[in-house]
Design an enzyme around this catalytic site. Sequence first.
Site, PDB file in Angstrom:
ATOM      1  N   CYS A 179      -6.535  -7.870  -8.162  1.00 58.02           N
ATOM      2  CA  CYS A 179      -6.494  -6.605  -8.906  1.00 58.02           C
ATOM      3  C   CYS A 179      -6.121  -6.813 -10.366  1.00 58.02           C
ATOM      4  CB  CYS A 179      -5.536  -5.602  -8.266  1.00 58.02           C
ATOM      5  SG  CYS A 179      -4.663  -6.127  -6.830  1.00 58.02           S
ATOM      6  N   CYS A 186       0.475  -4.010  -3.132  1.00 55.65           N
ATOM      7  CA  CYS A 186       1.320  -3.794  -4.323  1.00 55.65           C
ATOM      8  C   CYS A 186       2.794  -3.939  -3.963  1.00 55.65           C
ATOM      9  CB  CYS A 186       1.081  -2.412  -4.913  1.00 55.65           C
ATOM     10  SG  CYS A 186      -0.614  -2.147  -5.446  1.00 55.65           S
TER      11      CYS A 186
END
Lengths: 141, 207
Positions: A37, A106
Site C-alpha cells: 500500500c 494496517c
Amino acid sequence: MAYSEKVIDHYENPRNVGSFDKGDESVGTGMVGAPACGDVMRLQIRVNEQGIIEDARFKTYGCGSAIASSSLVTEWVKGKTLDEAMTIKNSQIAEELELPPVKIHCSVLAEDAIKAAVQDYLQKHGGAAENHSVAAEAASH
Amino acid sequence: MAVLHCSQCGAEYAPCSVLCPACGALLPFDPSCSLFAVLGLGESYDLDGTDLRTRAVELQRRLHPDRFAQAPASLQRRSLEWSTRINEAAAVLGDPLRRADYLFARRYGRSALSEAQGSIRDPELLMRQMELREQLEAISEARDQAALDALRRQIAEDEQRLQQQVAQNLAVVEGGNEALAGALQEWQYLRKLRAELDRSEESWDFA
C-alpha cells in the site's frame, strides 16, 4: 468503504504526531512499512529509568486506517512497561478502531512498529528482546 | 512428458496450448500453466510488449463468448477459464513491475509485494521513502510547480534504475532474493509516490 467514527477522529486529530531525537539513549525508534500500500510508519517511544514508556510520537504516510492505528498505539503505550507494550496485539487495535477485514493489515503494521521501537530501545541498552523478558523476570525475584 | 493429443482430430499439441494447432479446437484448461505458457511465451523478464498484446488479443478473439454461444456448457466454461487466465497474463506480464514480482514468486515461492508478505523493516529504504513523502508534502504546501516537476523526474529516473537492476538480477539464475525483493519493494513505493504526486498536483487545479 466507510471509516468508523474512531478512525475518522484519529485521522482528523492525530495524537502525538512528531518525532524524538533518534540518537537519544532514552528513545526507541521503530520504522516499518507495507510496500503493497506504500505505507511508511515511524513510531518512537521515550523510556524512563524505571523502564516505563513516558511518551510516544509517530509519523505515518498511508491511509486513514494506518494513521489511526499508529495514533491509537502511541496513546496506548504511554505508562506501559516495555514488556507490556510488546503484548499489544493487532487484533486489539483493529477491534478498537472497528477496522474492516481489508484494513486489518494496517493494525498489523502498528503492532510491528511498536515491537520494532521496543527492540531498538533494548538494542541501545545492550540486550535483545528475548533477553529482556528473562532479565526482567530475574530482577523481579 | 506425456504427449498430448487433440480429442477432436488426434493431432499432437504442446502443453498449455489453448487451441489445437491442427484443427483449432478449444483444448482442456490446465490451471497449472504459467502466465507465460498460456501465451506461448518462454519464462523470461525480457519480452516484447507488442508481441505480448498481439498474442493475448488474438487468443481472446478466438475465445470470444459469441463463438461459444451454441456450445455445450462444459466448453463454455472451458473458454471462460482460458479467457480469464489470458486476461490475467496480459495484465501481469504487460506491467514491468508485476511481471518481475511474478517471476520472483515463481523463483522464491512468494510475492515480494503482496499484503500477505507482511511489513518490512529495511531502515534505509524506509527512511528514504519517508524523506520523499516529506519532500512532496512541503512542495504541495508551497505549490511549487518547478520542484514538483523536478521530483517527478527524479522518481522516473529512480524507477528506471530499479527496473534495470531488477532485470539484471532476474537474468542470472541465482540473483539473491533479498536484494531483488528490496528493489521490487522500493519500485512499488515509488509508484505509489508518483500516484500521490499526481493527486496532489490535480488538487491544486481545483483548490
